[in-house]
Scaffold this motif. Structure first.
Motif, mmCIF file in Angstrom:
data_model
loop_
_atom_site.group_PDB
_atom_site.id
_atom_site.type_symbol
_atom_site.label_atom_id
_atom_site.label_comp_id
_atom_site.label_asym_id
_atom_site.label_seq_id
_atom_site.Cartn_x
_atom_site.Cartn_y
_atom_site.Cartn_z
ATOM 1 N N LYS A 221 2.546 23.755 8.949
ATOM 2 C CA LYS A 221 1.476 22.768 9.024
ATOM 3 C C LYS A 221 1.305 22.104 7.666
ATOM 4 N N HIS A 222 1.331 20.761 7.635
ATOM 5 C CA HIS A 222 1.125 20.055 6.370
ATOM 6 C C HIS A 222 -0.316 19.593 6.235
ATOM 7 N N ASP A 223 -0.660 19.077 5.097
ATOM 8 C CA ASP A 223 -2.027 18.655 4.805
ATOM 9 C C ASP A 223 -2.260 17.221 5.267
ATOM 10 N N LEU A 224 -3.474 16.742 5.060
ATOM 11 C CA LEU A 224 -3.802 15.361 5.393
ATOM 12 C C LEU A 224 -3.000 14.396 4.516
ATOM 13 N N HIS A 225 -2.574 13.314 5.129
ATOM 14 C CA HIS A 225 -1.750 12.318 4.452
ATOM 15 C C HIS A 225 -2.371 11.840 3.142
ATOM 16 N N GLY A 226 -3.635 11.440 3.168
ATOM 17 C CA GLY A 226 -4.270 10.875 1.981
ATOM 18 C C GLY A 226 -4.468 11.882 0.860
ATOM 19 N N ARG A 227 -4.638 13.143 1.192
ATOM 20 C CA ARG A 227 -4.754 14.178 0.160
ATOM 21 C C ARG A 227 -3.432 14.298 -0.593
ATOM 22 N N GLN A 228 -2.340 14.278 0.147
ATOM 23 C CA GLN A 228 -1.027 14.352 -0.480
ATOM 24 C C GLN A 228 -0.734 13.089 -1.282
ATOM 25 N N VAL A 229 -1.094 11.936 -0.719
ATOM 26 C CA VAL A 229 -0.841 10.657 -1.388
ATOM 27 C C VAL A 229 -1.648 10.545 -2.682
ATOM 28 N N ALA B 56 0.796 -1.229 0.000
ATOM 29 C CA ALA B 56 0.000 0.000 0.000
ATOM 30 C C ALA B 56 0.824 1.272 0.000
ATOM 31 N N SER B 57 2.141 1.153 -0.125
ATOM 32 C CA SER B 57 2.980 2.345 -0.010
ATOM 33 C C SER B 57 4.185 2.239 -0.929
ATOM 34 N N GLY B 58 4.287 3.214 -1.849
ATOM 35 C CA GLY B 58 5.420 3.242 -2.765
ATOM 36 C C GLY B 58 5.920 4.668 -2.931
ATOM 37 N N GLY B 59 6.304 5.009 -4.147
ATOM 38 C CA GLY B 59 6.849 6.334 -4.411
ATOM 39 C C GLY B 59 5.905 7.460 -4.076
ATOM 40 N N GLU B 60 4.602 7.222 -4.270
ATOM 41 C CA GLU B 60 3.615 8.263 -3.964
ATOM 42 C C GLU B 60 3.637 8.640 -2.480
ATOM 43 N N HIS B 61 3.910 7.651 -1.629
ATOM 44 C CA HIS B 61 3.985 7.934 -0.194
ATOM 45 C C HIS B 61 5.257 8.710 0.159
ATOM 46 N N LEU B 62 6.322 8.487 -0.587
ATOM 47 C CA LEU B 62 7.549 9.238 -0.313
ATOM 48 C C LEU B 62 7.347 10.727 -0.577
ATOM 49 N N ILE B 63 6.531 11.037 -1.563
ATOM 50 C CA ILE B 63 6.210 12.448 -1.834
ATOM 51 C C ILE B 63 5.496 13.051 -0.628
ATOM 52 N N SER B 64 4.519 12.316 -0.103
ATOM 53 C CA SER B 64 3.784 12.793 1.068
ATOM 54 C C SER B 64 4.679 12.889 2.297
ATOM 55 N N HIS B 65 5.516 11.871 2.512
ATOM 56 C CA HIS B 65 6.405 11.886 3.678
ATOM 57 C C HIS B 65 7.390 13.059 3.613
ATOM 58 N N THR B 66 7.875 13.353 2.416
ATOM 59 C CA THR B 66 8.803 14.470 2.265
ATOM 60 C C THR B 66 8.114 15.786 2.600
ATOM 61 N N LEU B 67 6.894 15.946 2.132
ATOM 62 C CA LEU B 67 6.114 17.125 2.495
ATOM 63 C C LEU B 67 6.000 17.268 4.009
ATOM 64 N N ASP B 68 5.674 16.163 4.665
ATOM 65 C CA ASP B 68 5.528 16.182 6.125
ATOM 66 C C ASP B 68 6.836 16.575 6.805
ATOM 67 N N MET B 69 7.929 15.957 6.344
ATOM 68 C CA MET B 69 9.230 16.210 6.977
ATOM 69 C C MET B 69 9.653 17.667 6.853
ATOM 70 N N GLU C 178 -1.931 22.137 -6.336
ATOM 71 C CA GLU C 178 -2.384 23.332 -5.630
ATOM 72 C C GLU C 178 -3.530 23.045 -4.664
ATOM 73 N N ASP C 179 -4.107 21.825 -4.740
ATOM 74 C CA ASP C 179 -5.115 21.424 -3.749
ATOM 75 C C ASP C 179 -4.469 21.127 -2.397
ATOM 76 N N ILE C 180 -3.195 20.816 -2.412
ATOM 77 C CA ILE C 180 -2.489 20.482 -1.177
ATOM 78 C C ILE C 180 -2.210 21.763 -0.396
ATOM 79 N N ARG C 181 -2.590 21.776 0.858
ATOM 80 C CA ARG C 181 -2.347 22.941 1.708
ATOM 81 C C ARG C 181 -0.992 22.795 2.405
ATOM 82 N N TYR C 182 -0.236 23.864 2.363
ATOM 83 C CA TYR C 182 1.055 23.891 3.060
ATOM 84 C C TYR C 182 1.100 25.162 3.879
#
Length: 442
Positions: free
Chosen positions: A285-293, A264-277, A389-393
């Motif tokens: 403040k970062h956005d919801l995990h699933g929105r980023q994923v 359930a987790s590949g490159g798309e999750h790394l994009i989200s994790h990087t945003l979080d980090m 641009e839907d992703i809130r940062y």
């Protein structure tokens, strides 16, 4: 196949492994909370239990769940995780330590909430060597029955193995009444399977890594209900939302039974994790995990589509060190991960530069891919994030340059080889990334 028959079982699989599923029950119904006392009694012989929630989930479900437990005569302690700096709690070392130091000891833990609360309680219960039960408040993520804890440790978004919950107890009224963006976030998280499974298969082909087709196929019967009818998710149709919730649940079962997040987790999750980090590093403040994923999944699928069009690939030399200017204070820990990945990158190039192997790669991976247009249409019609641009940062739309920079560097933050690494060795990232962003996630 009736997937509930798998719960609480141990069985031999065609993948060559013996799978164990510690989660014994999924109860999804209007009277689900009435089953909680018996579940607790079955697990602990009616000893002391601790219910953990945050301020929001306590009001939505915690108080009612605690009432059912107390009415049955069980000894129940309740602990509300406080907000952090005016924001919702986060799953990090500091919050975990706060729970360990301040929450009462118990024989069983009950997590009332979604991603953060579930991860925190799973973490604490594992450290205390006690079982726990999950009471979800939204169909927002796929970790409810996963043995993995997703947390921030020393600034790095990490995933580590703990123990899965013994039961999941969900009331559909609470799930259906969750904020729409939480439900849409869950859709983004579960759609990642279409690209994460390809990444997993890719690692088997390139490196001989473990892979389980049974785990990949678990959601086969559920996927059409939400993938082909996303408008029903937006309308909060009970059948569609139950299918989404069950897909998220069995996605977490797939991770637990295989001992890896790869289903359930590949490159798309790394994009989200990087945003979080980066957000944590910069106190943003970062956005919801699933929105980023979800956005990352569209782009990852588009990269796979681009790769599949290549008949004679040209391989590019990748950076031998991570970009210190980009990672800043995170550089040392990310550099350590990336240096271990470089060995695999070389192995991948050595394998794929053989023409026969390139054709075998395409033949092997192509059948499991979902076109990016289908993912984008699904998220769009469900009212979910489908553009960068839907992703809130930090409360505003994520700038295009920041998104492109994140995708460019996201492959560096974890050892696992993904489509982002494949795109790097083929020069798609960074050379064609701007065009792909414009076409698919703008």
């Amino acid at each position: 196949m009736d997937l509930t028959t798998l719960l609480g079982t141990t069985f031999d699989c065609a993948c060559g492994r013996r799978h164990q599923i510690p989660t014994e029950k999924l109860i999804y119904g209007r009277d689900a909370f009435t089953a909680l006392p018996q579940i607790v009694t079955d697990i602990t012989d009616g000893q002391k239990c601790l219910l953990v929630a945050d301020q929001r989930t306590w009001e939505k479900a915690g108080e009612k769940a605690a009432g059912e437990l107390e009415a049955s005569g069980l000894q129940v302690f309740c602990f509300i995780v406080p907000d952090k700096d005016g924001e919702e709690p986060t799953a990090d070392e500091q919050t975990k330590d706060y729970l360990m130091q301040n929450a009462p000891l118990a024989d069983l833990y009950i997590a009332v909430g979604s991603g953060v609360i579930n991860d925190l309680v799973k973490w604490v219960a594992y450290l205390q060597r006690k079982p726990y039960v999950s009471v979800p408040t939204a169909a927002s993520m796929n970790g409810y029955a996963s043995a993995n804890v997703a947390a921030t440790v020393d600034g790095l978004k990490v995933l580590f193995h703990a123990e899965a919950c013994r039961a999941v107890v969900a009331n559909p009224e609470i799930i259906n009444n969750a904020p729409q963006e939480l439900t849409a976030s869950g859709l983004g998280d579960v759609l990642a399977k279409s690209v994460s499974s390809a990444d997993w298969k890719l690692n088997q082909l390139l490196f001989g890594d473990y892979y389980c087709q049974f785990a990949v196929d678990l959601l086969k019967d559920l996927e059409p209900i939400y993938l082909e009818n996303p408008k029903q998710i937006r309308k909060k149709d009970p059948v569609a939302l139950q299918a989404l919730f069950e897909a998220l649940f069995y996605s977490s079962i797939a991770m637990t039974m295989t001992g890896t997040s790869s289903p359930a987790s590949g490159g798309e999750h790394l994009i989200s994790h990087t945003l979080d980090m980066l957000a944590i590093r910069d106190n943003k403040k970062h956005d919801l995990h699933g929105r980023q994923v979800g956005v990352g999944s569209i782009l990852s699928a588009a990269i796979y589509e681009k790769v599949m069009q290549l008949e004679k690939p040209v391989f590019y030399k990748v950076p031998q060190q991570v970009n210190q200017a980009f990672w800043g204070s995170l550089f040392p820990i990310v550099e350590k991960e990336y240096q271990q990945k470089l060995v695999r990158i070389k192995q991948a190039v050595d394998y794929l530069q053989q023409p026969a192997n390139w054709q075998l790669f395409k033949k092997t991976i192509q059948p499991g891919l979902v076109p990016p247009i289908q993912l984008k249409k699904c998220l769009l019609e469900a009212g979910a994030a489908h553009r960068f641009e839907d992703i809130r940062y930090d409360g505003i739309a994520l700038p295009r340059k920041k998104f492109v920079d994140i995708v460019t560097h996201a492959n560096q933050m974890r050892q696992r080889f993904t489509i982002l690494d494949l795109a790097a060795i083929l020069g798609i990232i960074p050379d064609q990334l701007d065009a792909l962003v414009d076409e698919w996630v703008s």
